[in-house]
Every structure is written in C-alpha cells, then in structure tokens.
Design an enzyme around this catalytic site. Structure first.
Site, short mmCIF file in Angstrom:
data_model
loop_
_atom_site.label_atom_id
_atom_site.label_comp_id
_atom_site.label_asym_id
_atom_site.label_seq_id
_atom_site.Cartn_x
_atom_site.Cartn_y
_atom_site.Cartn_z
N GLU A 122 -5.04 1.81 2.74
CA GLU A 122 -5.07 0.61 3.57
C GLU A 122 -5.12 0.94 5.05
O GLU A 122 -5.79 0.27 5.83
CB GLU A 122 -3.85 -0.26 3.25
CG GLU A 122 -3.87 -1.65 3.90
CD GLU A 122 -3.28 -1.67 5.32
OE1 GLU A 122 -3.48 -2.69 6.02
OE2 GLU A 122 -2.65 -0.67 5.72
N GLU A 123 -4.40 1.97 5.45
CA GLU A 123 -4.30 2.31 6.87
C GLU A 123 -5.62 2.78 7.46
O GLU A 123 -5.76 2.86 8.69
CB GLU A 123 -3.21 3.37 7.09
CG GLU A 123 -1.79 2.89 6.79
CD GLU A 123 -1.27 1.87 7.77
OE1 GLU A 123 -2.04 1.46 8.66
OE2 GLU A 123 -0.10 1.47 7.65
N ASP B 214 -0.09 4.34 1.26
CA ASP B 214 -0.34 5.30 2.34
C ASP B 214 0.39 4.89 3.61
O ASP B 214 0.83 3.75 3.79
CB ASP B 214 -1.84 5.41 2.61
CG ASP B 214 -2.47 4.09 3.02
OD1 ASP B 214 -2.18 3.07 2.36
OD2 ASP B 214 -3.26 4.06 3.99
N ASP C 215 6.22 -0.10 7.33
CA ASP C 215 4.79 -0.27 7.04
C ASP C 215 4.30 0.88 6.16
O ASP C 215 3.96 1.93 6.65
CB ASP C 215 4.01 -0.33 8.35
CG ASP C 215 2.54 -0.63 8.15
OD1 ASP C 215 2.16 -1.05 7.05
OD2 ASP C 215 1.76 -0.42 9.10
N HIS D 50 4.04 2.13 13.29
CA HIS D 50 3.05 3.12 13.71
C HIS D 50 3.56 3.94 14.89
O HIS D 50 2.79 4.69 15.50
CB HIS D 50 1.70 2.48 14.07
CG HIS D 50 0.96 1.93 12.90
ND1 HIS D 50 -0.39 1.63 12.95
CD2 HIS D 50 1.34 1.62 11.64
CE1 HIS D 50 -0.79 1.16 11.78
NE2 HIS D 50 0.27 1.15 10.97
N HIS E 24 0.83 -1.21 0.00
CA HIS E 24 0.00 0.00 0.00
C HIS E 24 0.86 1.25 0.00
O HIS E 24 2.01 1.26 0.48
CB HIS E 24 -1.02 0.01 1.15
CG HIS E 24 -0.47 -0.09 2.53
ND1 HIS E 24 -0.10 1.02 3.26
CD2 HIS E 24 -0.23 -1.16 3.34
CE1 HIS E 24 0.32 0.64 4.46
NE2 HIS E 24 0.27 -0.68 4.53
#
Length: 512
Positions: A207-208, A140, A173, A479, A138
């Site tokens: 996606e996030e 984003d 990520d 994150h 992804h």
C-alpha cells in the site's frame, strides 16, 4: 452650445430618475429584510446531523496480549521502498507470525495468499442473501530515513513496549489496524459469534508504494468472483482534538473519497558550457521560472463536494455566530473559503494541489548543466482529472523549452464519492459514537492514497477511518520519527472493530 438640444430629453428623464430612485430606496430595504429572514430561517433549521448511539457492547480486551502482538508485528520490518521493491522475506515471516498469534482466526476463516504476499480472509455468514462487508489494512510500512535511526528514542524495528506505548515503524500506519482487526475477529470467535453476513479481510502488502501488486490484485480477485460489498472500511484520518477553532468536541473524520494522484516531470535541455560565459537564461533558470509560475498559479479552489459537506456538518455543532455563517455558505462562502485557505492542511481540501518535490541539475559549480529535471506531485480533487491537470501545467508553463510528461505507475483519477445518507455511513457513524462518545462524525476527502481506491468495483460505500485519537504531536510520527501508539488506544481500536462487526453483521444488523 452643444448640450442645448439635450434639454428636452433631460427634462423628460428627470421625473423618471426620481421614480427609479424612490423604487430603489424602497426595494433595497426589502432585499435586506429578505436576506436577513433567509439567513435566520436557515440557521433555525441548521440542526445536528449526528446519529444516536446506543451503549457499546461489553467487549473484554487483553491489553497486554494485543500490545505484544503489535510489538511482534513491528519487529518484522516489512518495508516497501518502491513499486516492486518490498521485503519479501519479512512479509513471509509476518504471514507466519499472524497465523501463530491468531489461531482461532486461522482455524475458522478461509485464508488465501494473493499475489504471493497479500492476504485475503473470508468469514462465511449465515445468510447468503446479505451482501458482505470488507475490512482493509496493509502489511507493509515505509522505510526509516537513512542515518536518523539514532534520533528515535526506541529503535524503529525493535518492537518495544515502554511507558505505556508500543513503539516502532507501523505502530500507527498501519500495523495497529491490522492487529486490531484480527484481534477483534479472534475475540468474537472466542465468544462463539457467527456473522449473519460474510466478512472479508483484505491485507495488501504494498500500500505504501501504490498498492499496484497487492491491493489492486486483492480487489481484482473479489471483482472476478462478483463480490458486491455492502460496505468497505479502510484506514483514514481518525479523530482529532483541538484542531477546529470554535469546536471543543473531538472530530472524527470519515473520508468518503480520496483525491487522485499524478506525478509530472519537467525537463529542460539547453546547451551547457562554462559558467564564466553564461547565457541570458540557463537551463536551471528556465526550469525555475516554470516552477515559480506553477506555484503562483495553483488550480482553482472550490468550496463544494466533501469539503462543503464537512463544513456543513461541523457548523451545526458550533456556537450561534459561527453556526449562522456555516448555515449560509451561499452568502458567506467567500469569507469561509479565505479562512480555510490560510491553513495548508485545510486549503488542500479545496483544490488540486501542486507540490514541487524533486529538482535535479548540475555537476560542478563552474559548469552550466545541459539537462535539468524537476518533479511535481499533484493530488487531484474531485471534479478535476489527470488530463485537466496536464493541460493546466502546459498552459501555465507556456514555454516550449520545457518538456512536460506524466510519469510513475501510481497515477489515479479522484475516487468516486460514497453516500453519506444511507445505512452504510450511518453504521460507521454509530460505531464511532458508541466507542468515542463525544466525537463529531464528519465526512471529508482524503488527501493521501489508500488501497481503498482500487475497490471501486467492489463497493459503492467505501469509507476511510482509523480508530485513533491524533493530537498535533502525534501527526508528525506518521512516516516520521518515534512512531508509537498507546496500549490503551490500541485496545480501544480492538473494541471499535469488534463493535463494527457486531453492528454490521450481528443478529440485529440491518439488511442493506
């Protein structure tokens, strides 16, 4: 005496009791011997499930170039803050940057922009009779928590390469996967590789925040074209070291499913007033009691499905005492369940989890609020459903003063389980063991959400794995603060995806 009439009966029963006692004393040892025999027989046949892995292909990777490409991608802050709230200008800049960084890919593959910002690439195979494969990543990233930029050693969106690492939001990520996949394709194109089966690359832009505008639309496009993929690979847990007690080898966790997702809002509306004359129970008290009951009565644990498969696979690699236990979960399942439940990360794999995440109410210290609100997040294990979770909440709360409703657009049922016995999973495991030679490949369930859940109609063989080695120090970065990936590890990711493409679409790839 009242008991005298019972004497004849007692005289009759006494010999019978002696016979039963003798029979019990004879049978109990036989049962013990039988159980002991079954235990030993099962442990004797409890052999490794790990697949053989031939030597890895010689795949040259320009580590400096790959690191710079990731740094460039990180410097474009494609932040997704909520459904419909994404940085569209940054997404367009990233699209342009990818075209510039990977010229061979953009000359040779068909590229399509889906839902304005997501990307779908198609690399046509030479044999149209073979079902395609799909690789996901992804575009984003999650935002950086306001006010803590200064806590980062390197500014989160600078995209700096320092001390052997690429630093910044998305380094793990999931821009590392995005760049590694495209770098692998570029590398294979430079070598003149032509896949036998068609390859799709699907990169969602949200996606996030659930993937409803990006990942889901990409899946709908493939479904509308009757694409039935032989295999789909998305991001996942990766490889951990020194996490499983009693197992020295690194563990490569391949999620064969992911838990469902549900957000539930609880509200209480009662008369407010002055804090000097409070009622026996305030609105806050009512809601707090409801939350306390829900935390005290979680949904039941089950040692089955992917979690049982994971323990079964891990147990086969352990020393004798532990192997004996895991080979006989029918006997020791309760003991294992209690041990697994002690650690929140593993406990979450055995049941639908309940997490209170928001509590709101009150405006002043001397005013009783008339409206209070709490939000709970549930990650739903296979075998449970959204409707079942809501029934559980209503039953446990058991208070008509508390209003209960599902909220949010990201709710989803648990995903189907993908097979672990067929060629698709075997190819994933083979590739992992070619690149990470001593890794133990283990099926598991993903507690978090990925875009893969939208692709259930595209493939029945969906796996979630990222070629990264994660230590206990690395996990908080995802994150969190100081997200980074080593340049060497990033290059290993490129080799993994290139080897994966060779194994699944090369001249010796099986026709599955």
């Amino acid at each position: 005496m009242r008991w005298l009439p019972l004497l004849p009966l007692l005289a009759y029963l006494a010999p019978l009791a002696r016979k039963v006692t003798r029979w019990v004393l004879l049978v109990i040892p036989l049962i013990v011997v039988l159980i002991f025999t079954v235990v030993l027989v099962r442990v004797a046949g409890f052999r490794s499930h790990q697949v053989a892995a031939p030597p890895m292909s010689d795949i040259a990777v320009d580590e400096a170039r790959v690191a710079q490409h990731l740094a460039t991608a990180i410097s474009i802050p494609t932040v997704a803050r909520g459904p419909g709230d994404v940085d569209t200008e940054a997404l367009r800049r990233l699209q342009a940057a990818l075209a510039e960084m990977f010229p061979a890919t953009h000359r040779s593959l068909h590229r399509e922009v889906v839902a304005d910002y997501s990307l779908l690439y198609r690399w046509n195979g030479t044999d149209p009779s073979l079902r395609p494969i799909v690789l996901l990543a992804h575009l984003d990233v999650v935002p950086v928590e306001p006010g803590i930029d200064s806590a980062w050693k390197v500014p989160p969106f600078e995209g700096r390469i320092a001390d052997g690492f690429v630093w910044g939001r998305g380094a793990r990520d999931d821009k590392s996967s995005l760049i590694a996949i495209l770098e692998a394709v570029e590398t294979l194109l430079d070598r003149g590789f032509q896949p036998r089966r068609t390859i799709y690359l699907a990169f969602g832009h949200d996606e996030e925040v659930g993937g409803l505008a990006g990942g889901r639309k990409l899946a709908e496009v493939l479904t509308s074209r009757n694409i039935k993929a032989a295999l789909l690979l998305d991001e996942g847990a990766g490889i951990t070291r020194n996490i499983v007690p009693g197992l020295a080898a690194p563990v490569a966790s391949v999620a064969i499913a992911e838990k469902g997702y549900l957000t539930v809002e609880l509200t209480v509306d009662l008369p407010g007033g002055h804090a000097s004359v409070p009622p026996p129970q305030s609105a806050i008290g009512v809601l707090a009691a409801a939350l306390t009951r829900l935390e005290a009565h979680p949904m039941p644990r089950r040692l089955d499905g992917p979690t049982r498969a994971s323990l079964d696979t891990l147990g086969r690699e352990m020393s004798f005492p532990k192997r004996l236990v895991f080979a006989n979960l029918w006997l020791f399942g309760g003991l294992v369940e209690r041990q697994v439940a002690r650690v929140p990360a593993t406990d979450a794999l055995m049941h639908t989890t309940t997490a209170a995440t928001i509590f709101e109410g009150g405006i002043k210290d001397n005013v009783l609020p008339s409206h209070v609100r709490a939000v709970l997040n549930f990650r739903i294990l296979q075998g449970d459903t959204i409707a079942g979770v809501l029934d559980h909440v209503r039953r446990v709360v058991g208070d008509g003063r508390v209003s209960i409703r599902a909220t949010g657009g990201c709710q989803s049922e648990p995903s189907p389980l993908s097979d672990t016995t067929g060629p698709a999973f075997a190819l994933c495991a083979r590739t992992i063991r070619q690149v990470f030679h001593d890794a133990i490949v283990v099926p598991t369930v993903a507690a978090g959400q990925t875009d893969a859940r939208h692709y259930a109609q595209v493939s029945g063989a969906i796996y979630r794995f990222v070629p990264q080695v994660l230590t206990s120090d690395d996990l908080p970065q995802i994150h969190g603060t100081d997200e980074r990936i080593s340049v060497a590890e990033l290059a290993t990711g490129v080799r993994f995806y290139a080897q994966f493409l060779l194994n699944t679409t090369g001249p010796e790839a099986p026709s599955f």
